[in-house]
Design a protein around this motif. Structure first.
Motif, PDB file in Angstrom:
ATOM      1  N   VAL A   5       2.186  18.634 -41.200  1.00 27.87           N
ATOM      2  CA  VAL A   5       1.525  18.817 -39.872  1.00 27.87           C
ATOM      3  C   VAL A   5       1.041  17.096 -39.797  1.00 27.87           C
ATOM      4  N   SER A   6       1.753  16.294 -39.084  1.00 22.77           N
ATOM      5  CA  SER A   6       1.237  14.860 -38.439  1.00 22.77           C
ATOM      6  C   SER A   6      -0.390  14.450 -38.302  1.00 22.77           C
ATOM      7  N   TYR A   7      -0.942  13.929 -38.941  1.00 20.26           N
ATOM      8  CA  TYR A   7      -1.640  13.299 -37.172  1.00 20.26           C
ATOM      9  C   TYR A   7      -2.287  12.997 -36.098  1.00 20.26           C
ATOM     10  N   ARG A   8      -1.591  13.003 -35.253  1.00 18.29           N
ATOM     11  CA  ARG A   8      -0.985  13.045 -34.415  1.00 18.29           C
ATOM     12  C   ARG A   8      -1.124  14.321 -33.962  1.00 18.29           C
ATOM     13  N   ALA A   9      -0.441  15.574 -34.401  1.00 22.12           N
ATOM     14  CA  ALA A   9      -0.638  17.140 -33.641  1.00 22.12           C
ATOM     15  C   ALA A   9      -1.711  17.632 -34.582  1.00 22.12           C
ATOM     16  N   TRP A  10      -2.598  16.847 -35.456  1.00 22.07           N
ATOM     17  CA  TRP A  10      -4.210  17.373 -35.867  1.00 22.07           C
ATOM     18  C   TRP A  10      -5.081  17.218 -34.646  1.00 22.07           C
ATOM     19  N   GLN A  11      -4.425  15.538 -34.179  1.00 16.80           N
ATOM     20  CA  GLN A  11      -5.888  15.158 -32.694  1.00 16.80           C
ATOM     21  C   GLN A  11      -5.462  15.320 -31.971  1.00 16.80           C
ATOM     22  N   ALA A  12      -3.666  16.012 -31.121  1.00 15.25           N
ATOM     23  CA  ALA A  12      -3.606  16.799 -29.722  1.00 15.25           C
ATOM     24  C   ALA A  12      -4.449  17.982 -29.841  1.00 15.25           C
TER      25      ALA A  12
ATOM     26  N   VAL B 243     -18.364   8.804 -28.844  1.00 10.50           N
ATOM     27  CA  VAL B 243     -18.507   9.760 -29.939  1.00 10.50           C
ATOM     28  C   VAL B 243     -17.768  10.568 -29.852  1.00 10.50           C
ATOM     29  N   CYS B 244     -16.795  11.568 -29.043  1.00  9.65           N
ATOM     30  CA  CYS B 244     -15.636  12.223 -28.116  1.00  9.65           C
ATOM     31  C   CYS B 244     -14.583  11.411 -29.557  1.00  9.65           C
ATOM     32  N   THR B 245     -14.229   9.945 -29.138  1.00 11.43           N
ATOM     33  CA  THR B 245     -13.332   9.400 -30.054  1.00 11.43           C
ATOM     34  C   THR B 245     -13.300   9.316 -31.604  1.00 11.43           C
ATOM     35  N   GLY B 246     -14.803   9.271 -31.835  1.00 13.98           N
ATOM     36  CA  GLY B 246     -15.071   9.197 -33.435  1.00 13.98           C
ATOM     37  C   GLY B 246     -14.879  10.461 -34.396  1.00 13.98           C
ATOM     38  N   LEU B 247     -15.306  11.400 -33.426  1.00 15.83           N
ATOM     39  CA  LEU B 247     -15.172  12.742 -33.757  1.00 15.83           C
ATOM     40  C   LEU B 247     -13.355  12.886 -34.039  1.00 15.83           C
ATOM     41  N   ILE B 248     -13.386  12.824 -32.868  1.00 13.45           N
ATOM     42  CA  ILE B 248     -11.189  13.330 -32.581  1.00 13.45           C
ATOM     43  C   ILE B 248     -10.729  12.868 -33.298  1.00 13.45           C
ATOM     44  N   CYS B 249     -10.957  11.283 -34.186  1.00 16.24           N
ATOM     45  CA  CYS B 249     -10.826  10.814 -35.604  1.00 16.24           C
ATOM     46  C   CYS B 249     -10.730  11.261 -36.359  1.00 16.24           C
ATOM     47  N   THR B 250     -12.490  11.464 -36.802  1.00 19.54           N
ATOM     48  CA  THR B 250     -12.546  11.752 -38.082  1.00 19.54           C
ATOM     49  C   THR B 250     -12.114  13.585 -38.279  1.00 19.54           C
ATOM     50  N   CYS B 251     -12.071  14.347 -37.412  1.00 21.93           N
ATOM     51  CA  CYS B 251     -11.152  15.355 -37.739  1.00 21.93           C
ATOM     52  C   CYS B 251     -10.030  15.366 -37.721  1.00 21.93           C
ATOM     53  N   ALA B 252      -9.567  15.023 -37.058  1.00 23.32           N
ATOM     54  CA  ALA B 252      -7.541  15.322 -37.193  1.00 23.32           C
ATOM     55  C   ALA B 252      -7.604  13.937 -38.597  1.00 23.32           C
ATOM     56  N   THR B 253      -8.331  12.960 -38.812  1.00 25.66           N
ATOM     57  CA  THR B 253      -8.299  12.771 -40.319  1.00 25.66           C
ATOM     58  C   THR B 253      -7.980  13.512 -41.582  1.00 25.66           C
ATOM     59  N   TYR B 254      -9.282  14.282 -41.420  1.00 23.04           N
ATOM     60  CA  TYR B 254      -9.759  14.952 -42.433  1.00 23.04           C
ATOM     61  C   TYR B 254      -8.078  16.730 -42.419  1.00 23.04           C
ATOM     62  N   PHE B 255      -8.471  16.791 -41.483  1.00 20.14           N
ATOM     63  CA  PHE B 255      -7.413  18.291 -41.403  1.00 20.14           C
ATOM     64  C   PHE B 255      -6.051  17.567 -42.338  1.00 20.14           C
ATOM     65  N   HIS B 256      -5.523  16.049 -41.552  1.00 22.39           N
ATOM     66  CA  HIS B 256      -4.436  15.677 -41.604  1.00 22.39           C
ATOM     67  C   HIS B 256      -4.384  15.353 -44.152  1.00 22.39           C
ATOM     68  N   THR B 257      -5.477  14.909 -43.998  1.00 22.25           N
ATOM     69  CA  THR B 257      -4.700  14.903 -45.164  1.00 22.25           C
ATOM     70  C   THR B 257      -5.867  16.203 -46.239  1.00 22.25           C
ATOM     71  N   ARG B 258      -6.285  16.933 -45.978  1.00 26.65           N
ATOM     72  CA  ARG B 258      -6.378  18.087 -46.296  1.00 26.65           C
ATOM     73  C   ARG B 258      -5.394  19.455 -46.158  1.00 26.65           C
ATOM     74  N   PHE B 259      -4.863  19.223 -44.983  1.00 29.91           N
ATOM     75  CA  PHE B 259      -3.564  19.966 -44.719  1.00 29.91           C
ATOM     76  C   PHE B 259      -2.589  19.528 -44.159  1.00 29.91           C
ATOM     77  N   ALA B 260      -1.815  19.245 -45.385  1.00 30.05           N
ATOM     78  CA  ALA B 260      -0.853  17.916 -44.129  1.00 30.05           C
ATOM     79  C   ALA B 260       0.505  18.782 -44.180  1.00 30.05           C
ATOM     80  N   THR B 261       0.591  19.876 -44.759  1.00 30.69           N
ATOM     81  CA  THR B 261       1.112  20.969 -44.765  1.00 30.69           C
ATOM     82  C   THR B 261       0.698  22.238 -44.629  1.00 30.69           C
ATOM     83  N   VAL B 262       0.803  23.306 -43.242  1.00 27.92           N
ATOM     84  CA  VAL B 262       0.487  23.845 -43.247  1.00 27.92           C
ATOM     85  C   VAL B 262       1.864  25.363 -42.585  1.00 27.92           C
ATOM     86  N   ALA B 263       2.304  25.963 -43.612  1.00 25.92           N
ATOM     87  CA  ALA B 263       2.977  26.981 -43.546  1.00 25.92           C
ATOM     88  C   ALA B 263       4.165  26.835 -43.805  1.00 25.92           C
ATOM     89  N   GLY B 264       4.229  25.703 -44.737  1.00 27.73           N
ATOM     90  CA  GLY B 264       5.899  24.885 -45.128  1.00 27.73           C
ATOM     91  C   GLY B 264       6.156  23.622 -44.034  1.00 27.73           C
TER      92      GLY B 264
END
Length: 470
Positions: free
Chosen positions: A341-348, A317-338
């Motif tokens: 932000v990569s998928y790996r950055a959100w994941q970390a 479940v932890c792995t699935g949730l990290i994937c889901t949250c990081a994918t969502y935020f990378h899709t929704r907030f690919a750019t922050v303050a100009g």
């Protein structure tokens, strides 16, 4: 990087050149989905229901399955055919879709569910074998455990589109095998005399089971787990969006079947455990029920065995949730303050934040998160219901989305506010008195009447808008 050629088979020809998954591929997707859903909470709630319900376990487990399986799978189907949860939520308003999406992600992710996976598995796998759980030694042991736990989860979540290769092909089946061993051991134990229903299950077992099914909170996760499953389906060379949604729906249905079987098995395990050692509904948990059983049947080996099951379930479940949250935020907030932000950055970020929370102040996070989850759940149920009836209702009266969600949200967040104040030692008697006037509020279902009122107002408002346009 070399690519795998897309095979031409009967599934491709039957869909006009658009490839569908073979049965084996659908089975892998179902196991992947199951592994993402099935965590420690799913493992401990059904046995606790069975142990408390005893002789009335059948209606109790049926009630539990209806809400713990039926609602999440309906959520998967509704969101899949609506084109995604964001598309569904935008039927209320774009701002609402963004706000609710972020709230759900943070709640089922780094603020609550992800940290709990590490803490729960630690309590089951490591803590029982420590000479002392308190003091410097206990804290450093937990710190070291959670560090290793999140490091493994971070590595598994590196490629969300390849999650099926780990969860679907290995961890999911392994977890099922462990549960099968528990079930077979119970059968080998022989006939038991179920205890009389106790605690909350002394009466109205089916309705109590239905309400306790909410505790899995899988409906909220189901609204976004489709993101990762869709990526895995696409990675198996299904490129048509319509077929991707259909294959995701098949995975949801397969997961539902697996969950029904597993919950029934675990409910029986709880009945057997309750006959071996009684439980105190006020102080014990489903973990206690499983511990009593494994200790009785297997001794120390059983304790280790149970700990391994919890670690696997929590890691899945932890792995699935990290994937889901990081994918969502990378899709929704690919750019922050100009800055991108990569998928790996959100994941970390989510992994590190969850690591910190799991070692500092988790108990308060849990106490605060439970009312928040209870506030979000009714809104999710309303949205799923509207999505499933869209063609016959909301398509003709679109304002029902706004009014039903608005009135349900008012009641839900008022209940959340009263609960959070209570958590911090305060009270709002005037607010509690108003909420208690709502029918079914004692069952945490006070939002149903406002939802029906919103339906009526939405129909009238839609009719008025239609007449005005003419």
């Amino acid at each position: 990087m070399a690519t795998t050629p897309i095979p031409t088979d009967i599934n491709t020809a039957a869909s006009g050149g658009r490839r569908r998954l073979p049965f084996s591929g659908r089975l892998v997707m179902a196991f992947t989905f199951f592994s993402m859903f099935f965590g420690a909470g799913n493992l401990i709630f059904p046995p606790f229901v069975g142990a408390q319900a005893g002789a009335a376990a059948v209606p109790a487990i049926i009630g539990f399955i209806v809400s713990a399986v039926g609602l999440p799978i309906l959520g998967v189907l509704a969101v899949t055919f609506a084109g995604g949860f964001d598309e569904l939520a935008r039927r209320v308003s774009p701002a609402f879709a963004s706000l609710l999406g972020v709230a759900i992600m943070l709640t089922i992710g780094p603020c609550f569910a992800i940290p709990r996976t590490a803490t729960t598995s630690y309590e089951m796998m490591v803590a029982p074998f420590l000479p002392s759980r308190t003091g410097w030694g206990g804290w450093t042991t937990q710190l070291a455990y959670s560090l290793v736990f999140f490091a493994v989860a971070f590595l598994l979540a590196q490629h969300p589109e390849k999650l099926s290769a780990v969860l679907g092909r290995f961890m999911g089946p392994l977890l099922l095998a462990f549960i099968a061993v528990l079930f077979i051991a119970c059968l080998a134990h022989g006939a038991v005399t179920p205890t009389q229903p106790t605690g909350d299950y002394a009466v109205h077992q089916a309705s109590r089971g239905f309400l306790d099914g909410y505790q899995t909170m899988d409906l909220l996760a189901a609204l976004y787990f489709g993101i990762v499953i869709s990526a895995n389906v696409r990675a198996m060379h299904v490129t048509d969006n319509t077929l991707i949604r259909r294959e995701t729906a098949y995975a949801g249905l397969g997961t539902g079947i697996l969950l029904i079987v597993i919950y029934a098995v675990l409910g029986y395990v709880g009945v057997v455990s309750g006959s071996i050692a009684s439980v105190n509904p006020a102080t014990d948990t489903g973990a206690t029920v499983l511990t009593n059983l494994t200790a009785s049947l297997f001794g120390t080996f059983g304790m280790v065995f149970l700990g391994i099951v919890f670690v696997i379930a929590c890691l899945n479940v932890c792995t699935g949730l990290i994937c889901t949250c990081a994918t969502y935020f990378h899709t929704r907030f690919a750019t922050v303050a100009g800055r991108r932000v990569s998928y790996r950055a959100w994941q970390a970020l989510f992994t590190v934040f969850s690591f910190v929370v799991s070692n500092a102040g988790l108990s308060m996070i849990i106490k605060v998160s439970v009312p928040v989850l209870a506030a979000l759940y009714p809104i999710a149920i309303v949205l799923v219901t509207l999505a499933l009836t869209h063609r016959i209702l909301a398509a003709h009266f679109p304002r029902v989305y706004f009014w039903m969600v608005l009135l349900v949200a008012i009641v839900s967040f008022a209940t959340c506010l009263a609960s959070i104040v209570t958590v911090f030692g305060g009270s709002l008697p005037w607010l509690e008195a108003i909420l208690n006037m709502l029918p079914l509020q004692q069952f945490q279902l006070g939002w149903i009447i406002p939802a029906l009122a919103g339906l009526l107002i939405g129909v009238l408002d839609s009719a008025a808008h239609s007449s005005f346009k003419r």
